[in-house]
Design a protein around this motif. Structure first.
Motif, PDB file in Angstrom:
ATOM      1  N   ARG A 203       0.834  -1.214   0.000  1.00  0.00           N
ATOM      2  CA  ARG A 203       0.000   0.000   0.000  1.00  0.00           C
ATOM      3  C   ARG A 203       0.865   1.259   0.000  1.00  0.00           C
ATOM      4  O   ARG A 203       0.582   2.215  -0.733  1.00  0.00           O
ATOM      5  CB  ARG A 203      -0.920  -0.012   1.222  1.00  0.00           C
ATOM      6  CG  ARG A 203      -1.758   1.262   1.385  1.00  0.00           C
ATOM      7  CD  ARG A 203      -2.703   1.474   0.224  1.00  0.00           C
ATOM      8  NE  ARG A 203      -3.413   2.740   0.345  1.00  0.00           N
ATOM      9  CZ  ARG A 203      -4.257   3.212  -0.551  1.00  0.00           C
ATOM     10  NH1 ARG A 203      -4.495   2.522  -1.659  1.00  0.00           N
ATOM     11  NH2 ARG A 203      -4.860   4.367  -0.374  1.00  0.00           N
ATOM     12  N   ALA A 208      -3.349  -0.594  -4.907  1.00  0.00           N
ATOM     13  CA  ALA A 208      -4.728  -0.385  -4.481  1.00  0.00           C
ATOM     14  C   ALA A 208      -5.134  -1.439  -3.456  1.00  0.00           C
ATOM     15  O   ALA A 208      -4.712  -2.604  -3.530  1.00  0.00           O
ATOM     16  CB  ALA A 208      -5.671  -0.429  -5.674  1.00  0.00           C
ATOM     17  N   ARG A 210      -8.059  -2.732  -3.116  1.00  0.00           N
ATOM     18  CA  ARG A 210      -8.900  -3.760  -3.750  1.00  0.00           C
ATOM     19  C   ARG A 210      -8.040  -4.860  -4.361  1.00  0.00           C
ATOM     20  O   ARG A 210      -8.410  -6.037  -4.341  1.00  0.00           O
ATOM     21  CB  ARG A 210      -9.783  -3.123  -4.822  1.00  0.00           C
ATOM     22  CG  ARG A 210     -10.864  -2.219  -4.259  1.00  0.00           C
ATOM     23  CD  ARG A 210     -11.784  -1.705  -5.355  1.00  0.00           C
ATOM     24  NE  ARG A 210     -12.806  -0.839  -4.816  1.00  0.00           N
ATOM     25  CZ  ARG A 210     -13.954  -1.246  -4.313  1.00  0.00           C
ATOM     26  NH1 ARG A 210     -14.224  -2.541  -4.289  1.00  0.00           N
ATOM     27  NH2 ARG A 210     -14.837  -0.386  -3.834  1.00  0.00           N
ATOM     28  N   ALA A 213      -7.028  -7.062  -1.574  1.00  0.00           N
ATOM     29  CA  ALA A 213      -8.160  -7.903  -1.162  1.00  0.00           C
ATOM     30  C   ALA A 213      -8.347  -9.066  -2.128  1.00  0.00           C
ATOM     31  O   ALA A 213      -8.608 -10.201  -1.693  1.00  0.00           O
ATOM     32  CB  ALA A 213      -9.429  -7.058  -1.080  1.00  0.00           C
ATOM     33  N   ARG A 214      -8.219  -8.811  -3.432  1.00  0.00           N
ATOM     34  CA  ARG A 214      -8.349  -9.896  -4.413  1.00  0.00           C
ATOM     35  C   ARG A 214      -7.253 -10.938  -4.208  1.00  0.00           C
ATOM     36  O   ARG A 214      -7.501 -12.149  -4.303  1.00  0.00           O
ATOM     37  CB  ARG A 214      -8.299  -9.337  -5.825  1.00  0.00           C
ATOM     38  CG  ARG A 214      -9.558  -8.626  -6.269  1.00  0.00           C
ATOM     39  CD  ARG A 214      -9.573  -8.426  -7.771  1.00  0.00           C
ATOM     40  NE  ARG A 214      -8.464  -7.578  -8.203  1.00  0.00           N
ATOM     41  CZ  ARG A 214      -8.540  -6.265  -8.326  1.00  0.00           C
ATOM     42  NH1 ARG A 214      -9.677  -5.636  -8.021  1.00  0.00           N
ATOM     43  NH2 ARG A 214      -7.508  -5.556  -8.733  1.00  0.00           N
ATOM     44  N   CYS A 217      -8.108 -13.093  -1.279  1.00  0.00           N
ATOM     45  CA  CYS A 217      -9.196 -14.030  -1.619  1.00  0.00           C
ATOM     46  C   CYS A 217      -8.674 -15.191  -2.445  1.00  0.00           C
ATOM     47  O   CYS A 217      -9.074 -16.351  -2.249  1.00  0.00           O
ATOM     48  CB  CYS A 217     -10.302 -13.295  -2.367  1.00  0.00           C
ATOM     49  SG  CYS A 217     -11.267 -12.150  -1.357  1.00  0.00           S
ATOM     50  N   ASN A 230     -12.211  -7.973   2.337  1.00  0.00           N
ATOM     51  CA  ASN A 230     -12.550  -6.978   1.330  1.00  0.00           C
ATOM     52  C   ASN A 230     -11.736  -5.712   1.614  1.00  0.00           C
ATOM     53  O   ASN A 230     -10.977  -5.655   2.583  1.00  0.00           O
ATOM     54  CB  ASN A 230     -14.051  -6.677   1.317  1.00  0.00           C
ATOM     55  CG  ASN A 230     -14.573  -6.263   2.681  1.00  0.00           C
ATOM     56  OD1 ASN A 230     -13.946  -5.478   3.391  1.00  0.00           O
ATOM     57  ND2 ASN A 230     -15.733  -6.798   3.068  1.00  0.00           N
ATOM     58  N   ALA A 231     -11.894  -4.722   0.764  1.00  0.00           N
ATOM     59  CA  ALA A 231     -11.075  -3.511   0.894  1.00  0.00           C
ATOM     60  C   ALA A 231     -11.295  -2.822   2.229  1.00  0.00           C
ATOM     61  O   ALA A 231     -10.347  -2.301   2.837  1.00  0.00           O
ATOM     62  CB  ALA A 231     -11.388  -2.558  -0.262  1.00  0.00           C
ATOM     63  N   GLN A 232     -12.531  -2.814   2.722  1.00  0.00           N
ATOM     64  CA  GLN A 232     -12.823  -2.123   3.979  1.00  0.00           C
ATOM     65  C   GLN A 232     -12.145  -2.801   5.161  1.00  0.00           C
ATOM     66  O   GLN A 232     -11.517  -2.148   6.000  1.00  0.00           O
ATOM     67  CB  GLN A 232     -14.327  -2.068   4.193  1.00  0.00           C
ATOM     68  CG  GLN A 232     -14.742  -1.387   5.486  1.00  0.00           C
ATOM     69  CD  GLN A 232     -16.250  -1.353   5.665  1.00  0.00           C
ATOM     70  OE1 GLN A 232     -16.994  -1.695   4.761  1.00  0.00           O
ATOM     71  NE2 GLN A 232     -16.688  -0.949   6.832  1.00  0.00           N
ATOM     72  N   THR A 235      -8.328  -2.347   5.021  1.00  0.00           N
ATOM     73  CA  THR A 235      -7.976  -0.982   5.436  1.00  0.00           C
ATOM     74  C   THR A 235      -8.000  -0.860   6.951  1.00  0.00           C
ATOM     75  O   THR A 235      -7.108  -0.265   7.563  1.00  0.00           O
ATOM     76  CB  THR A 235      -8.940   0.030   4.809  1.00  0.00           C
ATOM     77  OG1 THR A 235      -8.881  -0.065   3.389  1.00  0.00           O
ATOM     78  CG2 THR A 235      -8.606   1.450   5.234  1.00  0.00           C
TER      79      THR A 235
END
Length: 462
Positions: A203, A208, A210, A213-214, A217, A230-232, A235
């Motif tokens: 970061r 990014a 996202r 997060a991908r 996953c 997830n992104a939230q 973060t």
């Protein structure tokens, strides 16, 4: 009491039993409400009453604003009508104590209004059978409410002080295991800590969230409670002060008054304080861990507005396995087709959803064609609504007419829109000024709904 003697001669006064617990974090097996129901059975038997129905709220707070208690709602409905859902007549309620029924003044008012709607009703607890119509009993109920509210404030203060004292000592956070640490909350989890460390580096390097997060996953990473990253959530993990060993409390970094340095936790840090500050600098203040949550102060003045018109007004009307109604809030989410690009669905029981455009259209019908006269919006409001009224004003208009709407589950496989699925709960009186105070007079609306049948005429004397 006369009613008590009559009840004993006829086999018992028919009453409903109510039980509630507020503890939701440690034990979820419902043993608390089961124990209360057994006490209610013994109390009813000792005082010549017969329990014909039971209503429960397991792990439901009665002191928080906006808390939904399906069992209490069913109880109030039954007392108001005098009959249970299966048609059995009732003459009162049995409970272990008043504070199980209410801890807020509005709930006390609703409960007593429903209980005293008909003469001869009784309230029963382990102390005996009492007449809720008497001034003495109402005064006793008010005093019990004051005691319950005082107890709630004191307990909240004790819990807050307990968390603060632990934080100052550098003790780890309570609650579920934080991502990146072992169950002891002190030792680093080798795999999860490495993921956090790499995410912080990526970061700061410009990647990014996202994309991070991908990647998580794809690696099959799950949260400490089984959720997908997830992104939230990532973060929140990266910007939490705990990753560099700092201790925070209620959204504020704790500082030692002697040195002016942050309080250090007892756990092993994942990154250095410099790395943590660097990754925090890549986010806007509103996204930071320190500025998230109900207890955390926000540096931004922006507030999140509901994304859809009916958000916050819809309640789930699905019946649960125990016979109670869910009562959970229906939240807006993405739809599945062009006709319904968005929908409202219950996240509590996941057994009820409704097309977003259908729900919004049904709300509009209720407002201007079925609302009772005392809350019916004016003709001027109706014209402004159709001429492009702002969503915030539309929501204020809705709130002035209904407290909420209950959505009944749809019929599986049905492709027709059924507006009757949305059942309103009208306000007793509109918070907006009545028509007479605005210089308007009500006249029948020609060709309108026979029950609505009213409109606001233009101001008189102009």
């Amino acid at each position: 009491m006369t009613g008590s003697m009559e009840g004993r001669r006829s086999g018992g006064i028919p009453v409903v039993s109510y039980a509630r617990t507020s503890e939701v974090f440690r034990q979820r097996d419902g043993h608390g409400v089961r124990h209360q129901l057994r006490i209610n059975e013994r109390t009813a038997r000792e005082h010549g009453c017969l329990i014909v129905a039971e209503y429960t709220d397991n792990g439901r707070s009665a002191s928080k604003d906006g808390a939904v208690r399906p069992g209490f709602e069913c109880l109030v409905t039954a007392l108001s009508s005098g009959y249970t859902n299966d048609g059995q007549a009732i003459q009162g309620v049995v409970c272990v104590a008043y504070d199980r029924l209410y801890r807020r003044p509005e709930d006390l008012a609703r409960f007593f209004a429903a209980l005293t709607r008909r003469p001869g009703r009784v309230y029963v607890d382990p102390q005996g059978v009492r007449d809720p119509h008497s001034p003495e009993e109402l005064l006793r109920a008010v005093r019990s409410l004051e005691a319950a509210m005082t107890e709630t404030r004191l307990r909240s203060r004790r819990v807050s002080d307990w968390h603060w004292a632990r934080a100052v000592e550098g003790a780890p956070h309570s609650g579920p295991r934080p991502f990146g640490w072992q169950e002891d909350r002190l030792t680093l989890h080798p795999v999860e800590a490495a993921l956090i460390r790499k995410a912080v580096t990526d970061r700061v390097g410009g990647r990014a969230v996202r994309a991070i997060a991908r990647e998580w996953c794809e690696l099959g990473v799950t949260g400490t409670r089984g959720g997908r990253p997830n992104a939230q959530t990532i973060t929140q993990i990266m910007t939490a002060p705990r990753v560099c060993g700092y201790r925070a409390n209620r959204g504020e970094l704790l500082i030692l008054p002697e040195t002016g340095e942050p309080v250090l936790g007892r756990w092993d840090p994942v990154v250095t304080p410099e790395q943590w500050m660097a990754v925090c600098a890549t986010f806007s203040p509103g996204n930071l861990y320190m500025h998230r949550g109900s207890a955390a102060p926000r540096r931004t003045t922006r507030t999140a507005a509901p994304s859809r018109l009916a958000s916050g007004f819809l309640r789930c009307g699905a019946q649960l396995m125990n016979g109670d109604f869910c009562g959970g809030a229906l939240c807006a989410q993405k739809g599945r087709n062009r006709r319904s690009p968005y929908a409202y669905a219950c996240r509590s029981c996941r057994r009820c959803s409704i097309s977003g455009p259908l729900a919004d259209e049904a709300l509009e019908r209720l407002l201007f064609h079925e609302a009772p006269p005392h809350v019916l919006p004016s003709e001027t409001t109706r014209r402004r609504w159709h001429d492009g009224m702002a969503d915030t004003e539309k929501r204020r208009t809705i709130a002035s007419v209904v407290t909420h709407c209950v959505v009944r589950p749809g019929v599986k496989g049905s492709h027709t829109w059924d507006h009757s699925r949305v059942e309103p709960v009208w306000r007793e009186a509109s918070p907006l000024a009545p028509a007479e105070e605005r210089g308007e007079r009500r006249v029948p609306r020609p060709g309108g709904h026979p029950e609505a049948g009213w409109k606001h005429a233009e101001p008189t004397g102009s």
